[in-house]
Design a protein around this motif. Structure first.
Motif, PDB file in Angstrom:
ATOM      1  N   THR A   1     -34.608  17.562  10.574  1.00 19.80           N
ATOM      2  CA  THR A   1     -35.580  18.334   9.792  1.00 19.80           C
ATOM      3  C   THR A   1     -34.966  18.770   8.463  1.00 19.80           C
ATOM      4  O   THR A   1     -35.582  18.617   7.403  1.00 19.80           O
ATOM      5  CB  THR A   1     -36.070  19.551  10.602  1.00 19.80           C
TER       6      THR A   1
ATOM      7  N   PRO B   1     -41.930  29.183   1.093  1.00 17.66           N
ATOM      8  CA  PRO B   1     -41.964  28.268  -0.049  1.00 17.66           C
ATOM      9  C   PRO B   1     -42.486  28.933  -1.321  1.00 17.66           C
ATOM     10  O   PRO B   1     -43.309  29.852  -1.260  1.00 17.66           O
ATOM     11  CB  PRO B   1     -42.919  27.157   0.390  1.00 17.66           C
TER      12      PRO B   1
ATOM     13  N   THR C   1     -34.851  16.222   5.668  1.00 20.15           N
ATOM     14  CA  THR C   1     -36.103  15.888   4.963  1.00 20.15           C
ATOM     15  C   THR C   1     -36.425  16.920   3.870  1.00 20.15           C
ATOM     16  O   THR C   1     -37.442  16.792   3.195  1.00 20.15           O
ATOM     17  CB  THR C   1     -37.311  15.869   5.927  1.00 20.15           C
ATOM     18  N   THR C   2     -35.580  17.927   3.713  1.00 20.23           N
ATOM     19  CA  THR C   2     -35.867  19.005   2.774  1.00 20.23           C
ATOM     20  C   THR C   2     -34.817  19.046   1.666  1.00 20.23           C
ATOM     21  O   THR C   2     -33.831  18.314   1.696  1.00 20.23           O
ATOM     22  CB  THR C   2     -35.832  20.381   3.480  1.00 20.23           C
ATOM     23  N   GLN C   3     -35.025  19.951   0.738  1.00 17.69           N
ATOM     24  CA  GLN C   3     -34.034  20.227  -0.308  1.00 17.69           C
ATOM     25  C   GLN C   3     -33.177  21.424   0.099  1.00 17.69           C
ATOM     26  O   GLN C   3     -32.462  21.976  -0.726  1.00 17.69           O
ATOM     27  CB  GLN C   3     -34.759  20.566  -1.608  1.00 17.69           C
ATOM     28  N   GLY C   4     -33.244  21.818   1.345  1.00 17.73           N
ATOM     29  CA  GLY C   4     -32.535  23.018   1.793  1.00 17.73           C
ATOM     30  C   GLY C   4     -31.039  22.795   1.947  1.00 17.73           C
ATOM     31  O   GLY C   4     -30.573  21.655   2.066  1.00 17.73           O
TER      32      GLY C   4
ATOM     33  N   LEU D   1     -36.785  27.843   3.277  1.00 16.52           N
ATOM     34  CA  LEU D   1     -37.771  26.833   3.675  1.00 16.52           C
ATOM     35  C   LEU D   1     -38.969  27.470   4.373  1.00 16.52           C
ATOM     36  O   LEU D   1     -40.048  26.891   4.403  1.00 16.52           O
ATOM     37  CB  LEU D   1     -37.120  25.809   4.605  1.00 16.52           C
TER      38      LEU D   1
END
Ligand code: ZN
Length: 176
Positions: free
Chosen positions: A40, A105, A43-46, A102
């Motif tokens: 997970t 947002p 899939t993010t910019q975290g 996350l």
């Protein structure tokens, strides 16, 4: 095969619970939770994720500092899984820095955090680990650790004027 979860959003009850200590670090259940967290996060910019963010109220975080569009000056590190983490401040020195989440947002805010901390955690093999963290990586740790105690970073903002819409934050090219 990937396991991607939705990310719990602010208001979800799981983000306000005190997460449970992990008893059996090497169980199939915990391995599965960690895989979902890793996939997970990827899939993010975290730069980090806590188990409650995927709806699992257990004391597991991943710290994965790397330069991204959201955090262009973040240092690169190997993503690290930390189970049952704990920390102590190495000095009373706190510094305000920009954070996002996350689970929240579109918002950024200035949050005071300890600059230098000593951390302990159990790794995926069950070994007890110790590390000294500072600056941005220490900030990520404290942010993710808060998720395990039902806190979000907005709870630590000292002045509402320290809260920005992400679009404004980016417009002013503020650094991390
Ligand atoms: Zn967060």
């Amino acid at each position: 095969m990937t396991n991607i979860s939705e990310i719990a959003q602010l208001g979800a009850k799981v983000l306000r619970l005190k997460a449970q200590v992990v008893a059996d670090v090497r169980s199939a259940e915990i391995l599965q939770v960690i895989e979902i967290m890793q996939d997970t996060l990827a899939t993010t910019q975290g730069v980090g994720i806590a188990a409650p963010q995927i709806g699992v109220s257990k004391r597991i975080i991943i710290i994965a500092s790397r330069p991204t569009a959201r955090y262009p000056s973040a240092p690169l590190m190997t993503p690290t899984v930390m189970i049952n983490p704990a920390f102590q401040a190495l000095s009373d020195n706190k510094e305000k820095g920009w954070e996002g989440c996350l689970s929240i947002p579109g918002i950024r805010a200035l949050v005071p955090r300890y600059k230098e901390i000593l951390i302990h955690y159990t790794d995926q093999q069950g070994s007890l680990m110790e590390a000294r963290l500072e600056e941005f990586v220490a900030r990520i740790f404290q942010h993710e650790f808060d998720h395990l105690d039902g806190k979000v970073y907005l709870d630590r903002v000292e002045d509402n004027r320290d809260i920005f819409a992400e679009s404004e934050y980016l417009k002013h090219s503020l650094s991390v």
